[in-house]
Motif scaffolding. Sequence first.
Motif, PDB file in Angstrom:
ATOM      1  N   THR A   1       0.853  -1.190   0.000  1.00 35.87           N
ATOM      2  CA  THR A   1       0.000   0.000   0.000  1.00 35.87           C
ATOM      3  C   THR A   1       0.884   1.233   0.000  1.00 35.87           C
ATOM      4  O   THR A   1       2.048   1.185   0.341  1.00 35.87           O
ATOM      5  N   ILE A   2       0.299   2.341  -0.390  1.00 39.80           N
ATOM      6  CA  ILE A   2       1.049   3.594  -0.347  1.00 39.80           C
ATOM      7  C   ILE A   2       0.457   4.549   0.680  1.00 39.80           C
ATOM      8  O   ILE A   2       0.685   5.744   0.630  1.00 39.80           O
ATOM      9  N   GLY A   3      -0.312   4.006   1.582  1.00 40.54           N
ATOM     10  CA  GLY A   3      -0.863   4.849   2.638  1.00 40.54           C
ATOM     11  C   GLY A   3      -2.201   5.444   2.259  1.00 40.54           C
ATOM     12  O   GLY A   3      -2.646   5.384   1.111  1.00 40.54           O
ATOM     13  N   LEU A   4      -2.817   6.016   3.259  1.00 42.51           N
ATOM     14  CA  LEU A   4      -4.124   6.644   3.104  1.00 42.51           C
ATOM     15  C   LEU A   4      -3.911   8.073   2.613  1.00 42.51           C
ATOM     16  O   LEU A   4      -3.021   8.769   3.089  1.00 42.51           O
ATOM     17  N   THR A   5      -4.726   8.521   1.667  1.00 43.43           N
ATOM     18  CA  THR A   5      -4.575   9.893   1.187  1.00 43.43           C
ATOM     19  C   THR A   5      -5.509  10.843   1.932  1.00 43.43           C
ATOM     20  O   THR A   5      -6.602  10.451   2.330  1.00 43.43           O
TER      21      THR A   5
END
Lengths: 269, 269, 269
Positions: free
Chosen positions: A2-6
């Motif tokens: 994942t690339i994290g929550l935006t």
Amino acid sequence: MTIGLTPFSVSTILSRVRSEPPLVQCLTNAVVTNFTANVLLALGAAPAMTDIPGEAGPFARIASGVLVNLGTPHAEQRTAMLEAALAANDAGTPWVLDPVAVGSLPVRTALAAELLALRPTAVRANASEIMALAGLGAGGRGVDATDNPEDALPAADLLAAKYGCVVAVSGPTDVITDGESTLRISNGDVLLTKVTGGGCALGAVTAAFLSAAEDGEGLTAAAAATAVYTIAAQQAAAGAAGPGSFAPAFLDALAGLSDEQITTMLVSA
Amino acid sequence: MTIGLTPFSVSTILSRVRSEPPLVQCLTNAVVTNFTANVLLALGAAPAMTDIPGEAGPFARIASGVLVNLGTPHAEQRTAMLEAALAANDAGTPWVLDPVAVGSLPVRTALAAELLALRPTAVRANASEIMALAGLGAGGRGVDATDNPEDALPAADLLAAKYGCVVAVSGPTDVITDGESTLRISNGDVLLTKVTGGGCALGAVTAAFLSAAEDGEGLTAAAAATAVYTIAAQQAAAGAAGPGSFAPAFLDALAGLSDEQITTMLVSA
Amino acid sequence: MTIGLTPFSVSTILSRVRSEPPLVQCLTNAVVTNFTANVLLALGAAPAMTDIPGEAGPFARIASGVLVNLGTPHAEQRTAMLEAALAANDAGTPWVLDPVAVGSLPVRTALAAELLALRPTAVRANASEIMALAGLGAGGRGVDATDNPEDALPAADLLAAKYGCVVAVSGPTDVITDGESTLRISNGDVLLTKVTGGGCALGAVTAAFLSAAEDGEGLTAAAAATAVYTIAAQQAAAGAAGPGSFAPAFLDALAGLSDEQITTMLVSA
């Protein structure tokens, strides 16, 4: 991976909650009902603590989301909890299980297993509770988290995969997983652990956010709930003289939280 | 004969509570659970409101201290209270009885007698309740204290001698006795009587302090609990605009209370 | 025909409450007990949440006023409510019914009908609840008011005439009727709807004011309760940063409310 929550995801779901206030039914413990209701009101949601047999089920059918928190599970409430979970499942209402102090205490541990088998939409707890719930730990002492969220990730993944739920593990860095992807939120403040219900009320907020999620958005919604909650806490802590002044400042911060603050403050991976 | 409580004694026990947070189990009334938990958290202790049959006993065995408060004693809680008191005795866990509104109300009056016979480590109440508990008065109306702590000293001494407990009588000047020695604390503020749970939460703090007491320190620990509690109240009142702003300020003051404040402010005889 | 409530009437009853503090027994929901007790204390009244069978009746005989609020009516409390209402009637103690969320939820709806038949001194609720109670509406969703007080006036008049009670309908403009005369109060602030118990605690204040009413003053007393409550809310809102800081400011405002503020701020027709 994942690339994290935006920040955009967080703001999007928060704006849905505010524009169409979800009715959140809470079957929760006696210590935190008041704080939980005030947190939901500050968020823009409508709380209802309908937790007696004969009403809990019918209400879960019309509620937008349901919280089942095992903090002080007296007999009538236990019956009502099972009634609410079954009705929520039948009506498609998302519901959150918060297995407070599960592990060593026999009544709630048995009840948690029964509720878990009904496949909650999400489970929110501290690391010790998640490990106990998955059978991988002995539980903490009371509501204390004596373990680290990262250490509980295998247990969280196991629960998520087995019961098809999102699992949110609260701690200095919150870890939220659906068994495939994992999001981490590093906002918040230690003062949140010095106000009773600091964790419990997040379960209610998670139910509110899940009710505003579209299909496939469960992980994002649960993480967004944690983000909004912990960013507000962090902001409130900045001006607080202690746990007493922190609590009202936290409610004010939740009520006033802006997209700009979310964008500036969110720390996610 | 006593020469009063020393600031050093108060600071010593407070520092033990803060450095090794006691787990304080509260079986208490529905009105004050939230405030009581927040008071314990502010103090540095860990609250747990485990009050259902089947869990209250096991928990009392692992708890550091237990509070049994009779404010709203519904049936399940009454069973849990007896279970907790028996287990606490068996495990050597100190426990505090707060016989709220004992005297005229039949259910709690019978329960208070039953619990008293189990020999609590300490009893905390107002003067009217202490006199009613000792059979020397009719009790107040509800939680009101209509009598003076000093007038209740004979009743307090009688209870202390008969049941081997410390008795703390709350009022403008708090009187704490073990039947042989008596300590008096003249700190506090009338605003503490304008916040619900102002007395009840002191029972929980007393349980926390008793858990940090060494053998023979019971009287000192109970008096130190009262001192810390009322000094924090006095400090909070100084900056409060009324009972609403007093409550959060009191929690802040408890969390931040310093040895210097204790030394400067303690009024004991 | 009425010409509105006068500031003098409000101040007169408030001063009676403050000079001779009524003992107000509250059988109320788990969410708001703490806030309700603090509101009564701030007002100068003495709260007592005696709500168990075997004690609720005896207590209602010595109480100055009684509140019966159906927010979370578990089984023991339902028994205690009927016991309290019967005893209050027998002893001439005024009592207030708050039929929270009546209409769609079966347990409380049946209980509300049973209690109503016992002829409470006053009923306090939002418009949706009043309409549901009178059989003229379906009720709201939970504690939400989805209808306007003015729309509920026919239902309120019907209830007042049929059961010989005062009916107070809360909303932006509060409407209070005894079936013949109607008073309207247009004070308050929307923040009062963002704190849980904002409506429920008014029921307790109404019980306090009714206890200070002389014969034939029921309508005036209920309206004065609403006036004091909403004027304090309006004043507190002026300095609040959100719902969190509003709540303590509201308690401070209630405790400090002056005749001059009542005279200056009261908006009644």
